[in-house]
Write a protein that holds these residues in place. Structure first.
Motif, PDB file in Angstrom:
ATOM      1  N   TYR A  58      57.734  43.148  -5.997  1.00  0.00           N
ATOM      2  CA  TYR A  58      56.996  42.096  -6.613  1.00  0.00           C
ATOM      3  C   TYR A  58      57.816  41.667  -7.944  1.00  0.00           C
ATOM      4  O   TYR A  58      57.818  40.579  -8.233  1.00  0.00           O
ATOM      5  N   HIS A  59      57.994  42.805  -8.552  1.00  0.00           N
ATOM      6  CA  HIS A  59      58.591  42.473 -10.084  1.00  0.00           C
ATOM      7  C   HIS A  59      59.731  41.676  -9.850  1.00  0.00           C
ATOM      8  O   HIS A  59      60.005  40.559 -10.624  1.00  0.00           O
ATOM      9  N   GLU A  60      60.739  42.033  -9.118  1.00  0.00           N
ATOM     10  CA  GLU A  60      61.918  41.379  -9.129  1.00  0.00           C
ATOM     11  C   GLU A  60      61.787  39.863  -8.308  1.00  0.00           C
ATOM     12  O   GLU A  60      62.473  38.981  -8.887  1.00  0.00           O
ATOM     13  N   LEU A  61      60.647  39.782  -7.562  1.00  0.00           N
ATOM     14  CA  LEU A  61      60.587  38.538  -7.190  1.00  0.00           C
ATOM     15  C   LEU A  61      60.030  37.402  -8.059  1.00  0.00           C
ATOM     16  O   LEU A  61      60.129  36.265  -8.214  1.00  0.00           O
ATOM     17  N   LEU A  62      59.340  38.115  -9.070  1.00  0.00           N
ATOM     18  CA  LEU A  62      58.898  37.267 -10.512  1.00  0.00           C
ATOM     19  C   LEU A  62      59.766  36.836 -11.205  1.00  0.00           C
ATOM     20  O   LEU A  62      59.569  35.662 -11.961  1.00  0.00           O
ATOM     21  N   HIS A  63      61.223  37.205 -11.047  1.00  0.00           N
ATOM     22  CA  HIS A  63      62.074  36.551 -11.721  1.00  0.00           C
ATOM     23  C   HIS A  63      62.577  35.326 -11.087  1.00  0.00           C
ATOM     24  O   HIS A  63      63.108  34.550 -11.633  1.00  0.00           O
ATOM     25  N   ALA A  64      62.597  35.127  -9.873  1.00  0.00           N
ATOM     26  CA  ALA A  64      63.088  33.837  -9.033  1.00  0.00           C
ATOM     27  C   ALA A  64      61.877  32.888  -9.529  1.00  0.00           C
ATOM     28  O   ALA A  64      60.674  32.831  -9.104  1.00  0.00           O
ATOM     29  N   ALA A  65      62.524  31.795  -9.995  1.00  0.00           N
ATOM     30  CA  ALA A  65      61.644  30.827 -10.379  1.00  0.00           C
ATOM     31  C   ALA A  65      62.264  29.234 -10.109  1.00  0.00           C
ATOM     32  O   ALA A  65      63.478  29.168 -10.014  1.00  0.00           O
ATOM     33  N   HIS A  66      61.394  28.337 -10.108  1.00  0.00           N
ATOM     34  CA  HIS A  66      62.050  26.867  -9.917  1.00  0.00           C
ATOM     35  C   HIS A  66      62.087  26.460 -11.438  1.00  0.00           C
ATOM     36  O   HIS A  66      61.267  26.527 -12.137  1.00  0.00           O
ATOM     37  N   GLU A  76      70.404  15.697  -4.712  1.00  0.00           N
ATOM     38  CA  GLU A  76      70.042  15.554  -3.369  1.00  0.00           C
ATOM     39  C   GLU A  76      68.437  15.840  -2.943  1.00  0.00           C
ATOM     40  O   GLU A  76      67.902  15.822  -2.019  1.00  0.00           O
ATOM     41  N   GLY A  77      67.706  16.226  -4.393  1.00  0.00           N
ATOM     42  CA  GLY A  77      66.236  16.313  -4.211  1.00  0.00           C
ATOM     43  C   GLY A  77      66.110  17.797  -3.756  1.00  0.00           C
ATOM     44  O   GLY A  77      64.927  18.149  -3.669  1.00  0.00           O
ATOM     45  N   ARG A  78      67.047  18.532  -3.840  1.00  0.00           N
ATOM     46  CA  ARG A  78      66.690  20.081  -3.462  1.00  0.00           C
ATOM     47  C   ARG A  78      66.472  20.888  -4.770  1.00  0.00           C
ATOM     48  O   ARG A  78      66.651  20.558  -6.188  1.00  0.00           O
ATOM     49  N   PRO A  79      65.520  21.653  -4.855  1.00  0.00           N
ATOM     50  CA  PRO A  79      65.054  22.393  -5.899  1.00  0.00           C
ATOM     51  C   PRO A  79      66.193  23.015  -6.909  1.00  0.00           C
ATOM     52  O   PRO A  79      66.920  23.699  -6.227  1.00  0.00           O
ATOM     53  N   CYS A  80      65.983  23.170  -8.119  1.00  0.00           N
ATOM     54  CA  CYS A  80      67.000  23.771  -8.959  1.00  0.00           C
ATOM     55  C   CYS A  80      66.435  25.104  -9.407  1.00  0.00           C
ATOM     56  O   CYS A  80      65.293  25.137  -9.748  1.00  0.00           O
ATOM     57  N   TRP A  81      67.110  26.376  -8.892  1.00  0.00           N
ATOM     58  CA  TRP A  81      66.406  27.628  -9.355  1.00  0.00           C
ATOM     59  C   TRP A  81      66.891  28.315 -10.669  1.00  0.00           C
ATOM     60  O   TRP A  81      68.063  27.694 -11.052  1.00  0.00           O
ATOM     61  N   ALA A  82      66.179  29.080 -11.332  1.00  0.00           N
ATOM     62  CA  ALA A  82      66.398  29.839 -12.253  1.00  0.00           C
ATOM     63  C   ALA A  82      65.768  31.330 -12.319  1.00  0.00           C
ATOM     64  O   ALA A  82      65.203  31.463 -11.506  1.00  0.00           O
ATOM     65  N   ILE A  83      66.320  31.859 -13.253  1.00  0.00           N
ATOM     66  CA  ILE A  83      65.794  33.369 -13.436  1.00  0.00           C
ATOM     67  C   ILE A  83      64.723  33.333 -14.640  1.00  0.00           C
ATOM     68  O   ILE A  83      65.209  32.863 -15.536  1.00  0.00           O
ATOM     69  N   ARG A  84      63.718  33.629 -14.255  1.00  0.00           N
ATOM     70  CA  ARG A  84      62.533  33.848 -15.043  1.00  0.00           C
ATOM     71  C   ARG A  84      62.613  35.291 -15.970  1.00  0.00           C
ATOM     72  O   ARG A  84      62.821  36.125 -15.186  1.00  0.00           O
ATOM     73  N   GLY A  85      62.579  35.149 -17.266  1.00  0.00           N
ATOM     74  CA  GLY A  85      62.408  36.232 -18.026  1.00  0.00           C
ATOM     75  C   GLY A  85      61.046  37.126 -18.079  1.00  0.00           C
ATOM     76  O   GLY A  85      60.235  36.622 -17.663  1.00  0.00           O
ATOM     77  N   HIS A  86      61.148  38.211 -18.509  1.00  0.00           N
ATOM     78  CA  HIS A  86      59.891  39.130 -18.829  1.00  0.00           C
ATOM     79  C   HIS A  86      59.016  38.379 -19.626  1.00  0.00           C
ATOM     80  O   HIS A  86      59.416  37.740 -20.630  1.00  0.00           O
ATOM     81  N   ASP A  87      57.500  38.405 -19.483  1.00  0.00           N
ATOM     82  CA  ASP A  87      56.633  37.841 -20.419  1.00  0.00           C
ATOM     83  C   ASP A  87      56.914  38.421 -21.493  1.00  0.00           C
ATOM     84  O   ASP A  87      56.655  38.126 -22.523  1.00  0.00           O
ATOM     85  N   VAL A  88      57.032  39.744 -21.732  1.00  0.00           N
ATOM     86  CA  VAL A  88      57.071  40.575 -22.996  1.00  0.00           C
ATOM     87  C   VAL A  88      58.117  41.582 -22.735  1.00  0.00           C
ATOM     88  O   VAL A  88      58.079  42.208 -21.808  1.00  0.00           O
TER      89      VAL A  88
END
Length: 139
Positions: free
Chosen positions: A77-85, A98-110
């Motif tokens: 769950y923790h690692e999946l929270l890093h996966a973000a649009h 082409e209209g596909r989502p661009c992905w990013a790595i989400r950092g920790h909240d704190v």
């Protein structure tokens, strides 16, 4: 991610990764390699998974083998929270040409030391959200 658009794959790391004296239990990557190894890297990932993944989550095999189902769930769950649009400069979801989502790595909240919070309290908005979340959970 909720709608299943992202292709996420998992690998186990069979050797310890230690950063600043702590074993890294998992890491979420945007799987990219630059330079002359890029074509080989892309080929190997596509061959291994049948398609090039948007995210690659690498988990520590020793930890996985020794922890129970609950801790495995928490780690994934923790690692999946890093996966973000990815978001654009207006904070709207970002898409490619082409209209596909661009992905990013989400950092920790704190990222803070318990000693700092003990001494100064919830001095930052991210820490305040973490304290509120803990209170809602009854911690």
């Amino acid at each position: 991610l909720r709608e299943g658009e992202a292709h996420i794959e998992f690998l186990f790391r069979c050797f310890p990764e230690v950063k600043q004296g702590r074993t890294v239990l998992g890491t979420c990557y945007l799987p990219t390699v630059q330079g002359s190894l890029r074509p080989l890297f892309l080929f190997l990932l596509e061959r291994m998974f049948g398609a090039f993944p948007d995210f690659l989550i690498v988990l520590d095999k020793d930890y996985w083998d020794t922890c129970g189902p609950r801790l495995r769930e928490v780690l994934v769950y923790h690692e999946l929270l890093h996966a973000a649009h990815a978001r654009d400069k207006y904070d709207a979801p970002k898409f490619d040409k082409e209209g596909r989502p661009c992905w990013a790595i989400r950092g920790h909240d704190v990222e803070e030391f318990a000693e700092t919070v003990r001494r100064y309290g919830a001095w930052h908005e991210g820490i305040e959200r973490l304290v509120e979340a803990a209170a809602e959970h009854g911690a």
